[in-house]
Design an enzyme around this catalytic site. Structure first.
Site, PDB file in Angstrom:
ATOM      1  N   LYS A  19       8.443   2.909  -5.456  1.00  0.00           N
ATOM      2  CA  LYS A  19       9.614   3.251  -4.656  1.00  0.00           C
ATOM      3  C   LYS A  19      10.648   2.108  -4.686  1.00  0.00           C
ATOM      4  O   LYS A  19      10.341   0.999  -5.153  1.00  0.00           O
ATOM      5  CB  LYS A  19       9.169   3.549  -3.219  1.00  0.00           C
ATOM      6  CG  LYS A  19       8.264   4.787  -3.094  1.00  0.00           C
ATOM      7  CD  LYS A  19       7.872   5.011  -1.640  1.00  0.00           C
ATOM      8  CE  LYS A  19       7.026   6.255  -1.472  1.00  0.00           C
ATOM      9  NZ  LYS A  19       6.674   6.477  -0.037  1.00  0.00           N
ATOM     10  N   TYR A  25       9.880  16.083  -1.808  1.00  0.00           N
ATOM     11  CA  TYR A  25       9.370  15.959  -0.442  1.00  0.00           C
ATOM     12  C   TYR A  25       9.547  17.254   0.354  1.00  0.00           C
ATOM     13  O   TYR A  25       9.718  17.205   1.574  1.00  0.00           O
ATOM     14  CB  TYR A  25      10.061  14.789   0.268  1.00  0.00           C
ATOM     15  CG  TYR A  25       9.504  13.425  -0.102  1.00  0.00           C
ATOM     16  CD1 TYR A  25       8.134  13.150  -0.034  1.00  0.00           C
ATOM     17  CD2 TYR A  25      10.344  12.385  -0.484  1.00  0.00           C
ATOM     18  CE1 TYR A  25       7.621  11.897  -0.351  1.00  0.00           C
ATOM     19  CE2 TYR A  25       9.840  11.128  -0.809  1.00  0.00           C
ATOM     20  CZ  TYR A  25       8.477  10.895  -0.739  1.00  0.00           C
ATOM     21  OH  TYR A  25       7.962   9.653  -1.051  1.00  0.00           O
ATOM     22  N   ASN A  74       6.639   1.818   1.818  1.00  0.00           N
ATOM     23  CA  ASN A  74       5.231   1.529   1.520  1.00  0.00           C
ATOM     24  C   ASN A  74       4.955   1.485   0.013  1.00  0.00           C
ATOM     25  O   ASN A  74       3.853   1.765  -0.437  1.00  0.00           O
ATOM     26  CB  ASN A  74       4.324   2.532   2.241  1.00  0.00           C
ATOM     27  CG  ASN A  74       4.639   3.974   1.855  1.00  0.00           C
ATOM     28  OD1 ASN A  74       5.498   4.224   1.006  1.00  0.00           O
ATOM     29  ND2 ASN A  74       3.954   4.914   2.462  1.00  0.00           N
ATOM     30  N   HIS A 114       4.273   6.052  -4.314  1.00  0.00           N
ATOM     31  CA  HIS A 114       3.901   7.444  -4.090  1.00  0.00           C
ATOM     32  C   HIS A 114       2.876   7.827  -5.151  1.00  0.00           C
ATOM     33  O   HIS A 114       2.972   7.377  -6.293  1.00  0.00           O
ATOM     34  CB  HIS A 114       5.113   8.362  -4.236  1.00  0.00           C
ATOM     35  CG  HIS A 114       4.732   9.812  -4.340  1.00  0.00           C
ATOM     36  ND1 HIS A 114       4.506  10.590  -3.228  1.00  0.00           N
ATOM     37  CD2 HIS A 114       4.478  10.595  -5.422  1.00  0.00           C
ATOM     38  CE1 HIS A 114       4.126  11.810  -3.639  1.00  0.00           C
ATOM     39  NE2 HIS A 114       4.106  11.830  -4.960  1.00  0.00           N
ATOM     40  N   GLU A 141       5.318  17.773  -9.334  1.00  0.00           N
ATOM     41  CA  GLU A 141       6.106  16.535  -9.249  1.00  0.00           C
ATOM     42  C   GLU A 141       6.442  15.983 -10.640  1.00  0.00           C
ATOM     43  O   GLU A 141       7.514  15.409 -10.828  1.00  0.00           O
ATOM     44  CB  GLU A 141       5.348  15.488  -8.418  1.00  0.00           C
ATOM     45  CG  GLU A 141       5.267  15.891  -6.940  1.00  0.00           C
ATOM     46  CD  GLU A 141       4.277  15.060  -6.128  1.00  0.00           C
ATOM     47  OE1 GLU A 141       3.682  14.106  -6.684  1.00  0.00           O
ATOM     48  OE2 GLU A 141       4.101  15.373  -4.936  1.00  0.00           O
TER      49      GLU A 141
HETATM   50  P1  IDP Z   1       1.752   9.522   1.432  1.00  0.00           P
HETATM   51  O1  IDP Z   1       2.900   8.870   0.699  1.00  0.00           O
HETATM   52  O2  IDP Z   1       0.692   8.497   1.768  1.00  0.00           O
HETATM   53  O3  IDP Z   1       1.204  10.745   0.769  1.00  0.00           O
HETATM   54  P2  IDP Z   1       3.047  11.322   3.331  1.00  0.00           P
HETATM   55  O4  IDP Z   1       2.468  11.690   4.657  1.00  0.00           O
HETATM   56  O5  IDP Z   1       3.059  12.350   2.245  1.00  0.00           O
HETATM   57  O6  IDP Z   1       2.331   9.964   2.865  1.00  0.00           O
HETATM   58  O7  IDP Z   1       4.549  10.841   3.623  1.00  0.00           O
HETATM   59  C1  IDP Z   1       5.468  10.662   2.577  1.00  0.00           C
HETATM   60  C2  IDP Z   1       6.217   9.364   2.810  1.00  0.00           C
HETATM   61  O8  IDP Z   1       7.017   9.474   3.979  1.00  0.00           O
HETATM   62  C3  IDP Z   1       5.326   8.148   3.081  1.00  0.00           C
HETATM   63  O9  IDP Z   1       4.813   7.557   1.903  1.00  0.00           O
HETATM   64  C4  IDP Z   1       6.285   7.236   3.818  1.00  0.00           C
HETATM   65  O10 IDP Z   1       7.208   6.602   2.909  1.00  0.00           O
HETATM   66  C5  IDP Z   1       7.054   8.230   4.668  1.00  0.00           C
HETATM   67  N1  IDP Z   1       6.452   8.424   5.991  1.00  0.00           N
HETATM   68  C6  IDP Z   1       5.348   9.157   6.286  1.00  0.00           C
HETATM   69  N2  IDP Z   1       5.092   9.129   7.621  1.00  0.00           N
HETATM   70  C7  IDP Z   1       6.066   8.364   8.159  1.00  0.00           C
HETATM   71  C8  IDP Z   1       6.362   7.956   9.518  1.00  0.00           C
HETATM   72  O11 IDP Z   1       5.658   8.286  10.481  1.00  0.00           O
HETATM   73  N3  IDP Z   1       7.455   7.158   9.681  1.00  0.00           N
HETATM   74  C9  IDP Z   1       8.254   6.768   8.644  1.00  0.00           C
HETATM   75  N4  IDP Z   1       8.016   7.143   7.383  1.00  0.00           N
HETATM   76  C10 IDP Z   1       6.939   7.924   7.134  1.00  0.00           C
HETATM   77 MG    MG Z   2       2.191  12.580   0.402  1.00  0.00          MG
END
Ligand code: IDP
Ligand code: MG
Length: 139
Positions: free
Chosen positions: A10, A50, A117, A120, A131
């Protein structure tokens, strides 16, 4: 079973100069790089990528963050690579992601919560196929 997954470094990972370190971990695990492409996501790409998160409170900040700079899109191949890369990445929240994982070793809480984070990874074979089509429409 050999399969393919879609990985993104990212914008925070690219900006912090961690793309090479993240690719190193993917290769060190034994996965094969099939395609890599540096590009800044458009709103359209993100709405598809997304789709499951549209309407959630973090969706708008997520799109804004993902459009803030280039991401490195990667197709990686290997035995159970979908599950394997998710294990390498660690859980979504960098604060509690275990040491040894990409998010646990390199992610940090500051300046935002959870959002930035680093990576992805597709979470199923159906999402991987979808994707890969979103990020590599010509393949
Ligand atoms: P993942 O990337 O671990 O699969 P997902 O639940 O699919 O997690 O969420 C997609 C992305 O959205 C996350 O990687 C993160 O960047 C963001 N995200 C998810 N939950 C939160 C939150 O509670 N606050 C802010 N950003 C979030
Ligand atoms: Mg996800």
């Amino acid at each position: 079973m050999t399969e393919r997954t879609l990985i993104l470094v990212k914008p925070d990972g690219v900006k912090r100069g961690l793309a090479g370190e993240i690719l190193r971990r993917i290769e060190a695990k034994g996965y094969t790089l099939v395609a890599v492409h540096l590009r800044t996501a458009t709103e359209d790409v993100l709405a598809r990528h997304y789709a499951e998160h549209v309407g959630k409170p973090f969706y708008e900040p997520l799109v804004e963050f993902m459009m803030s700079g280039p991401s490195l899109a990667v197709i990686a191949e290997g035995d159970r690579v979908i599950e394997g890369f998710r294990a390498l990445a660690g859980p979504t929240d960098p604060t509690t992601a275990p040491p040894g994982t990409i998010r646990g070793d390199l992610g940090r809480q500051w300046p935002t919560t959870v959002l930035q984070n680093l990576v992805h990874g597709s979470d199923s074979s159906a999402s991987a196929e979808f994707e890969i089509g979103v990020w590599f429409p010509s393949l």
